[in-house]
Enzyme design. Structure first.
Site, short mmCIF file in Angstrom:
data_model
loop_
_atom_site.label_atom_id
_atom_site.label_comp_id
_atom_site.label_asym_id
_atom_site.label_seq_id
_atom_site.Cartn_x
_atom_site.Cartn_y
_atom_site.Cartn_z
N SER A 205 -37.75 -2.04 -11.11
CA SER A 205 -37.42 -0.61 -11.11
C SER A 205 -37.03 -0.16 -12.51
O SER A 205 -36.47 -0.93 -13.30
CB SER A 205 -36.26 -0.39 -10.16
N TYR B 224 -27.42 -2.54 -6.28
CA TYR B 224 -28.88 -2.55 -6.11
C TYR B 224 -29.55 -2.76 -7.46
O TYR B 224 -30.42 -3.63 -7.61
CB TYR B 224 -29.36 -1.23 -5.48
N LYS C 281 -31.94 -6.09 -9.27
CA LYS C 281 -33.24 -6.04 -9.96
C LYS C 281 -33.13 -6.72 -11.33
O LYS C 281 -34.03 -7.49 -11.72
CB LYS C 281 -33.71 -4.60 -10.13
P1 NAD Z 1 -39.19 -0.24 1.94
O1 NAD Z 1 -37.81 -0.42 2.46
O2 NAD Z 1 -40.05 0.79 2.58
O3 NAD Z 1 -39.99 -1.64 1.96
C1 NAD Z 1 -39.32 -2.87 1.87
C2 NAD Z 1 -39.77 -3.73 3.03
O4 NAD Z 1 -39.13 -5.02 2.95
C3 NAD Z 1 -39.39 -3.14 4.39
O5 NAD Z 1 -40.54 -3.14 5.19
C4 NAD Z 1 -38.34 -4.10 4.94
O6 NAD Z 1 -38.39 -4.19 6.35
C5 NAD Z 1 -38.72 -5.38 4.25
N1 NAD Z 1 -37.64 -6.36 4.07
C6 NAD Z 1 -36.41 -6.19 3.53
N2 NAD Z 1 -35.73 -7.36 3.52
C7 NAD Z 1 -36.55 -8.30 4.06
C8 NAD Z 1 -36.43 -9.68 4.32
N3 NAD Z 1 -35.31 -10.36 4.06
N4 NAD Z 1 -37.48 -10.33 4.87
C9 NAD Z 1 -38.62 -9.65 5.16
N5 NAD Z 1 -38.80 -8.35 4.94
C10 NAD Z 1 -37.77 -7.67 4.39
O7 NAD Z 1 -39.08 0.03 0.36
P2 NAD Z 1 -40.18 0.44 -0.68
O8 NAD Z 1 -39.86 1.81 -1.15
O9 NAD Z 1 -41.54 0.15 -0.17
O10 NAD Z 1 -39.81 -0.54 -1.87
C11 NAD Z 1 -40.44 -1.80 -2.03
C12 NAD Z 1 -39.81 -2.52 -3.20
O11 NAD Z 1 -39.91 -1.70 -4.37
C13 NAD Z 1 -38.30 -2.79 -3.02
O12 NAD Z 1 -38.02 -4.05 -3.57
C14 NAD Z 1 -37.65 -1.69 -3.83
O13 NAD Z 1 -36.38 -2.07 -4.30
C15 NAD Z 1 -38.64 -1.54 -4.97
N6 NAD Z 1 -38.55 -0.21 -5.59
C16 NAD Z 1 -38.70 0.91 -4.82
C17 NAD Z 1 -38.60 2.17 -5.42
C18 NAD Z 1 -38.74 3.42 -4.57
O14 NAD Z 1 -38.39 4.50 -5.07
N7 NAD Z 1 -39.24 3.36 -3.34
C19 NAD Z 1 -38.36 2.28 -6.79
C20 NAD Z 1 -38.24 1.12 -7.55
C21 NAD Z 1 -38.35 -0.13 -6.93
C1 UD1 Z 2 -32.86 6.23 -7.05
C2 UD1 Z 2 -31.99 5.12 -7.57
C3 UD1 Z 2 -32.85 4.06 -8.22
C4 UD1 Z 2 -33.88 3.55 -7.23
C5 UD1 Z 2 -34.68 4.72 -6.68
C6 UD1 Z 2 -35.59 4.27 -5.58
C7 UD1 Z 2 -29.81 6.14 -8.05
C8 UD1 Z 2 -28.81 6.44 -9.11
N1 UD1 Z 2 -30.98 5.63 -8.47
O1 UD1 Z 2 -33.51 6.85 -8.16
O2 UD1 Z 2 -32.03 2.99 -8.64
O3 UD1 Z 2 -34.76 2.63 -7.87
O4 UD1 Z 2 -33.80 5.73 -6.15
O5 UD1 Z 2 -34.90 3.86 -4.45
O6 UD1 Z 2 -29.58 6.36 -6.89
N2 UD1 Z 2 -31.48 14.50 -5.56
C9 UD1 Z 2 -30.90 15.67 -5.09
N3 UD1 Z 2 -30.66 15.78 -3.76
C10 UD1 Z 2 -30.95 14.79 -2.85
C11 UD1 Z 2 -31.53 13.59 -3.34
C12 UD1 Z 2 -31.78 13.47 -4.70
O7 UD1 Z 2 -30.64 16.58 -5.87
O8 UD1 Z 2 -30.67 14.97 -1.66
C13 UD1 Z 2 -31.77 14.37 -7.00
C14 UD1 Z 2 -31.03 13.23 -7.66
O9 UD1 Z 2 -29.79 13.64 -8.16
C15 UD1 Z 2 -32.01 12.86 -8.78
C16 UD1 Z 2 -33.38 13.23 -8.22
O10 UD1 Z 2 -33.15 14.10 -7.13
O11 UD1 Z 2 -31.78 13.65 -9.88
C17 UD1 Z 2 -34.15 12.02 -7.74
O12 UD1 Z 2 -33.31 11.28 -6.86
P1 UD1 Z 2 -33.82 10.01 -6.05
O13 UD1 Z 2 -35.07 10.36 -5.32
O14 UD1 Z 2 -32.67 9.50 -5.24
O15 UD1 Z 2 -34.23 8.98 -7.19
P2 UD1 Z 2 -33.37 8.37 -8.40
O16 UD1 Z 2 -31.95 8.76 -8.32
O17 UD1 Z 2 -34.09 8.70 -9.65
#
Ligand code: NAD
Ligand code: UD1
Length: 344
Positions: free
Chosen positions: A124, A149, A153
């Protein structure tokens, strides 16, 4: 190649599964469904017309993971399986460290036993922390995170680097995602958060569909053009395409390679609200609220390395992201759990 997607039923994993299958790869999914539904796997099969081998398995459980490696000839692992709610990680740090780090260690151990050498990791932008200047570039040192969290990472990146240093056969690709939003163009798969969404776009989508009353914007006094935070939003299908390229790259690469996956263009919270309204013809009720602890004013990616090395670039714009999010949400007002009643 046959690619094991740990956490492959989740938001990013399911979209990546579709793109891998469309590119001719085989896909095996291991998920404990702690934050997803088996229905996502059915939809992946429906969209691609291809069969997916899937296991309900906790990826921390070495016996379960060994069985998967024994029953399938895996060439590459993508590790999506993790807990990702920032606020929850502050309340339950031990659960976050246990789940996120143990899944990584178990996968590494079982891969070594099974002779599997390619590991692609969902990292991330959060690892850049507070210290680095924007735009973030892969050559920068990791910074300090405001929550457990984010630290998981950082720690997992370090664990993977150490593992690759000690094992010249291990290839690691660290993909640092910026802010993934949007859904598959069909609207059949998308982001399905349980309970109240933490992230901006799912919250907006749930306001649009009537599940939430209004959006609260966390702060309008930031040093940004309109006072609200700016982020680098990227369409989940562009992100999925980045994974396909990373898997192909890992085939012949050695050691650890880091790639940012973002568009390089920041948008404010108000930009997102107004583009969603314009793209879909829907008004989003919102009010201004206080800042959320731990939020940075703005950050975005320098993704030139992914463009140069992987020939990757984000093709979809913010309108596409907003349109596809709404297409998914309106077809699936309660996500994959149709008819199961109201959530909290
Ligand atoms: P998500 O929660 O939709 O997907 C994660 C999946 O992992 C889920 O299906 C969950 O059931 C499964 N899981 C969790 N723990 C497990 C375990 N112990 N064994 C087996 N399955 C397990 O999340 P996502 O948005 O698809 O994110 C995927 C990855 O990307 C995560 O590692 C997340 O931290 C990373 N990531 C996501 C974002 C974002 O904004 N969505 C941003 C940066 C990084
Ligand atoms: C967040 C996490 C980041 C993680 C990512 C994906 C934090 C500080 N960071 O990113 O570590 O990898 O999610 O899970 O939480 N916002 C509002 N109202 C809302 C929700 C969000 O105003 O109800 C704003 C937030 O303040 C931010 C922007 O929208 O400025 C994006 O928020 P969000 O989607 O949660 O992503 P990040 O905070 O960038």
């Amino acid at each position: 190649m046959t690619v094991l997607l740990a956490g492959g039923a989740g938001y990013i994993g399911s979209h990546t599964a579709v793109e891998l299958l469309n590119a001719g790869h085989e896909v095996v999914i291991a998920d404990d469904y702690s934050n997803s539904c088996p229905e996502a796997v059915n939809r992946i099969e429906e969209l691609t017309g291809k069969k997916v081998v899937s296991y309900e398995a906790d990826v921390k459980d070495a016996e379960a993971v060994r069985k998967i490696f024994a029953e399938n000839k895996i060439d590459c692992v993508i590790h999506f399986a993790g807990l990702k709610a920032v606020g929850e990680s502050v309340q339950q740090p031990v659960r976050y460290y246990r789940n996120n780090i143990d899944t990584t260690l178990t996968l590494l151990e079982c891969m070594k036993e099974a002779g599997v050498h390619r590991f692609v990791f969902s990292s991330s932008a959060t690892v850049y922390g507070e210290e680095n200047k924007i735009p973030y570039v892969e050559t920068m040192k990791r910074g300090s995170c405001s929550n457990p969290y984010g630290w998981t990472k950082v720690m997992m990146e370090e664990i993977l680097e150490d593992a690759a240093k000690a094992d010249p056969e291990l290839t690691v690709v660290l993909l640092r995602y910026f802010n993934p939003i949007g859904a598959h163009e069909s609207g059949r798969i998308g982001e399905d958060p349980q309970g109240i969404p933490n992230n901006l776009m799912p919250y907006i989508a749930q306001v649009a569909v009537g599940r939430r009353d209004h959006l609260t914007i966390f702060g309008d006094d930031y040093p940004t053009p309109d006072g609200t935070c700016r982020r680098d939003y990227i369409h989940v299908m562009d992100l999925a395409d980045g994974h396909v390229r990373a898997v192909n790259y890992a085939k012949d690469a050695k050691g650890v390679t880091v790639f940012n996956l973002g568009t390089g263009t920041p948008y404010s919270v108000l930009d997102i609200v107004h583009t969603f309204e314009d793209a879909n013809g829907i008004k989003i009720a919102y009010e201004m609220g206080p800042r959320r602890a731990g939020d940075l004013p703005e950050f975005w990616a320098d993704s030139n390395k992914a463009t140069q090395v992987l020939s990757w670039e984000a093709k979809r714009n913010l309108q596409d992201m907003c349109r596809d999010t709404w297409n998914w949400q309106k077809q699936n007002p309660n996500g994959y759990r149709q008819g199961l009643g109201e959530d909290k």
